[in-house]
Design an enzyme around this catalytic site. Structure first.
Site, PDB file in Angstrom:
ATOM      1  N   ASP A 121      33.453  64.872  29.889  1.00 15.20           N
ATOM      2  CA  ASP A 121      32.127  64.528  30.370  1.00 15.20           C
ATOM      3  C   ASP A 121      32.380  63.946  31.707  1.00 15.20           C
ATOM      4  O   ASP A 121      31.762  64.495  32.791  1.00 15.20           O
ATOM      5  CB  ASP A 121      31.217  63.674  29.431  1.00 15.20           C
ATOM      6  CG  ASP A 121      30.579  64.380  28.305  1.00 15.20           C
ATOM      7  OD1 ASP A 121      30.808  65.282  28.169  1.00 15.20           O
ATOM      8  OD2 ASP A 121      29.913  63.674  27.617  1.00 15.20           O
TER       9      ASP A 121
ATOM     10  N   THR B 285      22.754  65.873  27.914  1.00 20.63           N
ATOM     11  CA  THR B 285      22.261  66.862  26.840  1.00 20.63           C
ATOM     12  C   THR B 285      21.209  65.960  26.210  1.00 20.63           C
ATOM     13  O   THR B 285      20.153  66.553  25.878  1.00 20.63           O
ATOM     14  CB  THR B 285      23.475  67.131  25.955  1.00 20.63           C
ATOM     15  OG1 THR B 285      24.271  66.025  25.526  1.00 20.63           O
ATOM     16  CG2 THR B 285      24.357  68.005  26.677  1.00 20.63           C
ATOM     17  N   THR B 286      21.543  64.871  25.654  1.00 19.82           N
ATOM     18  CA  THR B 286      20.466  64.085  25.029  1.00 19.82           C
ATOM     19  C   THR B 286      19.203  63.908  25.754  1.00 19.82           C
ATOM     20  O   THR B 286      18.296  64.387  25.214  1.00 19.82           O
ATOM     21  CB  THR B 286      20.973  62.694  24.733  1.00 19.82           C
ATOM     22  OG1 THR B 286      22.287  62.689  24.126  1.00 19.82           O
ATOM     23  CG2 THR B 286      20.084  62.157  23.477  1.00 19.82           C
TER      24      THR B 286
ATOM     25  N   ASP C 152      27.020  62.034  21.361  1.00 16.69           N
ATOM     26  CA  ASP C 152      26.617  63.111  22.162  1.00 16.69           C
ATOM     27  C   ASP C 152      25.668  64.153  21.639  1.00 16.69           C
ATOM     28  O   ASP C 152      25.790  64.763  20.489  1.00 16.69           O
ATOM     29  CB  ASP C 152      27.951  63.837  22.482  1.00 16.69           C
ATOM     30  CG  ASP C 152      28.087  64.875  23.534  1.00 16.69           C
ATOM     31  OD1 ASP C 152      28.393  64.560  24.658  1.00 16.69           O
ATOM     32  OD2 ASP C 152      27.499  65.995  23.384  1.00 16.69           O
TER      33      ASP C 152
HETATM   34  P1  ADP Z   1      22.857  62.196  27.886  1.00 18.38           P
HETATM   35  O1  ADP Z   1      23.347  62.819  26.574  1.00 18.38           O
HETATM   36  O2  ADP Z   1      21.425  62.417  28.131  1.00 18.38           O
HETATM   37  O3  ADP Z   1      23.564  61.749  29.074  1.00 18.38           O
HETATM   38  P2  ADP Z   1      23.569  59.271  27.128  1.00 18.38           P
HETATM   39  O4  ADP Z   1      23.582  58.739  25.914  1.00 18.38           O
HETATM   40  O5  ADP Z   1      24.867  59.504  27.795  1.00 18.38           O
HETATM   41  O6  ADP Z   1      22.593  60.535  27.199  1.00 18.38           O
HETATM   42  O7  ADP Z   1      22.512  58.666  28.020  1.00 18.38           O
HETATM   43  C1  ADP Z   1      22.478  58.621  29.312  1.00 18.38           C
HETATM   44  C2  ADP Z   1      21.196  57.555  29.756  1.00 18.38           C
HETATM   45  O8  ADP Z   1      21.559  56.258  29.865  1.00 18.38           O
HETATM   46  C3  ADP Z   1      21.132  57.838  31.347  1.00 18.38           C
HETATM   47  O9  ADP Z   1      19.695  57.951  31.722  1.00 18.38           O
HETATM   48  C4  ADP Z   1      21.818  56.836  31.900  1.00 18.38           C
HETATM   49  O10 ADP Z   1      21.076  56.504  33.395  1.00 18.38           O
HETATM   50  C5  ADP Z   1      21.500  55.796  31.199  1.00 18.38           C
HETATM   51  N1  ADP Z   1      22.473  54.708  31.128  1.00 18.38           N
HETATM   52  C6  ADP Z   1      23.704  54.783  31.267  1.00 18.38           C
HETATM   53  N2  ADP Z   1      24.429  53.509  31.328  1.00 18.38           N
HETATM   54  C7  ADP Z   1      23.159  52.615  31.551  1.00 18.38           C
HETATM   55  C8  ADP Z   1      23.159  51.270  31.799  1.00 18.38           C
HETATM   56  N3  ADP Z   1      24.090  50.421  32.009  1.00 18.38           N
HETATM   57  N4  ADP Z   1      22.046  50.893  31.970  1.00 18.38           N
HETATM   58  C9  ADP Z   1      20.752  51.578  32.026  1.00 18.38           C
HETATM   59  N5  ADP Z   1      20.959  52.656  31.629  1.00 18.38           N
HETATM   60  C10 ADP Z   1      22.120  53.421  31.500  1.00 18.38           C
END
Ligand code: ADP
Ligand code: MG
Length: 517
Positions: free
Chosen positions: A372, A89-90, A56
């Site tokens: 979250d 956040t990332t 996270d």
């Molecule tokens: P953040 O802290 O930005 O939420 P995450 O590590 O949770 O970072 O990653 C979020 C990103 O991953 C988003 O752009 C989301 O749409 C993408 N994402 C989540 N699941 C999938 C998936 N199954 N296939 C492609 N992208 C995904």
């Protein structure tokens, strides 16, 4: 601004913008590898040796020792994102880093930083508008997908469906501040449940207290339940045996009075934020009163709200009207340790979620993922709109901002173009983290997006190339994307305008004691 070279010493002299760019880039690099479903976890170790495993972005930055003032400003992006949207956040940090990196190229080409910053603001305003064109209205299925998407890549993945359903159920039955989450290791994630009522992570003070109390009348006491001046009283002459005996007797009498005052209010449950004297606890047990000490302030507040009682800071005046009530208080055992469960409180709406996982570390990580998910679902419900995930909105915005750039006059045009390019960092990082070639992935995604119907195509993290995110249930609330863009733009624009970092004085202010010039 380009870095000047100090001719005499041959040392690179970095301008404040150079430093800001470098710090932003470093922070972005730190978290970028955690983005998306195949993002890596970071194992962080705090000063006391406690290990936190997380992917996270906000958690990573919170646990990382950051002393540079710019780093602190950038960390604000993650904090704002977390506070407003519970997710993204990332992404927000990665975008900030990329905006700063693109700014570096522009300043090398002699575009003034304030122009870059202006162009970024223009581009963001346009992006916010464009985003609404691809947003769709939520329904229950989409909300479940929102919850699942928010949990991807965390340890919660294994039981995503169960947790997503719990998240949706609780958000529909109450508001965010009425949800209390209890985490217990030594169990399966699939055994996590939501219950109407309150769960409190405490247990009764002595074994001979009852296991359940029907028609609970709960005294909520925020001070120690003991004698106030115990320490002073101890200073009597201990050489005299009768005096000691008398002292003990009189102390017991006084403690009994305290217990009696509480019981006289009608309380059959006593929850104390501080400590309870063992002798008082003994009397409580004899009278069938359930008592528990060291209850967390947040739990005291939840009970006070749900049970419609008042927390008291003085035992003397306690009266029936102060007591919180519940139809039933019971102690249940979950994962080897007891929990207090309160149901049938006058103010409905209190909901507890009991999260289970095999170990302490996983249950903590699941707790963060679930937090979250619940937050994100509530955000999606509030705005009523979602967009596809997998980088699809960023690709859509990037394409349309490139078109928009040509309508912008002056050097700001270059900044709008740079902004458009910067957004591709999200699909590129998602591809890279999934072991795909980022460049090839971007090329095929750009192709898919060249057709208007392709706007919801994002990175196919399983097979490479692009896939329709909406059809695959990978969706995010529109706010997660719009907020990430907003805060990344605001911070990047602000950092680009800084031309001097001045350490502010710490210590007493002018006019205060100890102030000197
Ligand atoms: P953040 O802290 O930005 O939420 P995450 O590590 O949770 O970072 O990653 C979020 C990103 O991953 C988003 O752009 C989301 O749409 C993408 N994402 C989540 N699941 C999938 C998936 N199954 N296939 C492609 N992208 C995904
Ligand atoms: Mg996320």
């Amino acid at each position: 601004m380009t870095s000047a070279v100090d001719a005499k010493q041959g040392v690179q002299v970095m301008t404040p913008q150079d430093i800001n760019i470098q710090v932003a880039k470093q922070l972005a690099d730190l978290v970028r590898s955690t983005l998306g479903p195949y993002g890596m976890d970071k194992e962080m170790v705090d000063a006391s040796g406690e290990v936190v495993i997380t992917n996270d972005g906000a958690a990573i930055l919170k646990e990382t020792k950051l002393n540079h003032p710019t780093a602190k400003i950038i960390t604000e992006v993650a904090r704002t994102q977390e506070e407003n949207c519970y997710d993204g956040t990332t992404s927000s940090i990665v975008i900030t880093g990329e905006l700063m990196d693109k700014a570096k190229d522009l300043t090398k080409k002699k575009v003034h930083p304030t122009r870059v910053s202006k162009g970024y603001v223009l581009a963001n305003n346009k992006a916010q508008e464009l985003l609404h064109d691809i947003a769709i209205d939520v329904d229950d299925d989409l909300l479940l997908s929102v919850a699942s998407t928010a949990m991807t890549g965390k340890s919660a993945e294994a039981a995503q469906d169960v947790l997503a359903q719990i998240a949706l159920d609780v958000i529909k039955s109450t508001t965010l501040d009425n949800i209390n989450i209890i985490k217990r290791p030594n169990g399966k994630v699939g055994d996590s449940v939501a219950i109407a009522g309150l769960l409190i992570d405490r247990e009764k003070m002595t074994h001979d207290m009852p296991n359940e109390v029907k028609d609970a009348k709960i005294a909520l006491i925020s001070v120690d339940i003991t004698l106030p001046e115990f320490a002073q009283q101890l200073q009597i002459q201990v050489s005299d045996n009768t005096a000691v005996q008398e002292f003990i007797e009189s102390r017991k009498l006084q403690l009994k009075e305290i217990a009696d005052v509480i019981i006289a209010s009608g309380a059959n449950v006593v929850l104390c934020k501080r400590d309870i004297d063992p002798f008082v606890a003994e009397i409580f047990a004899q009278k069938g009163v359930y008592a528990c000490r060291r209850v967390a302030m947040s739990d005291m507040e939840s009970i006070s709200r749900a049970g419609e009682g008042r927390m008291v800071s003085s035992i003397d005046g306690i009266k029936e009207a102060d007591l919180a009530t519940a139809e039933l208080l019971e102690e249940i055992t979950v994962g080897e340790r007891p929990l207090i469960k309160l149901t049938g409180t006058p103010s409905k709406g209190a909901v507890s979620v009991l999260l289970r996982a095999p170990t302490h570390t996983t249950v903590e990580e699941i707790g963060r993922a679930f937090d979250d998910a619940v937050g994100v679902v509530s955000v999606a419900l509030d705005s009523g709109k979602v967009v596809g995930g997998g980088g699809s909105p960023y690709l859509y915005l990037s394409k349309h901002l490139k078109d928009f750039a040509s309508t912008v006059s002056g050097r700001e045009q270059l900044a709008v173009e740079a902004f458009a390019q910067a957004l591709e960092i999200i699909p590129a990082a998602l591809a890279e983290n999934s072991g795909l070639d980022p460049l090839d992935t971007l090329i095929s995604l750009r192709q898919l997006h060249s057709d208007a119907a392709g706007h919801s195509f994002g990175v196919d993290v399983e097979n490479g190339g692009g896939v329709n995110m909406l059809e695959n249930g990978i969706v995010e609330p529109i706010n997660v994307v719009s907020q990430a863009l907003d805060s990344a733009t605001t911070i990047a624009a602000q950092l680009l305008r800084i031309d001097n970092i001045i350490e502010m004085r710490t210590g007493p202010e002018i006019g205060e004691d100890g102030f000197n010039y």
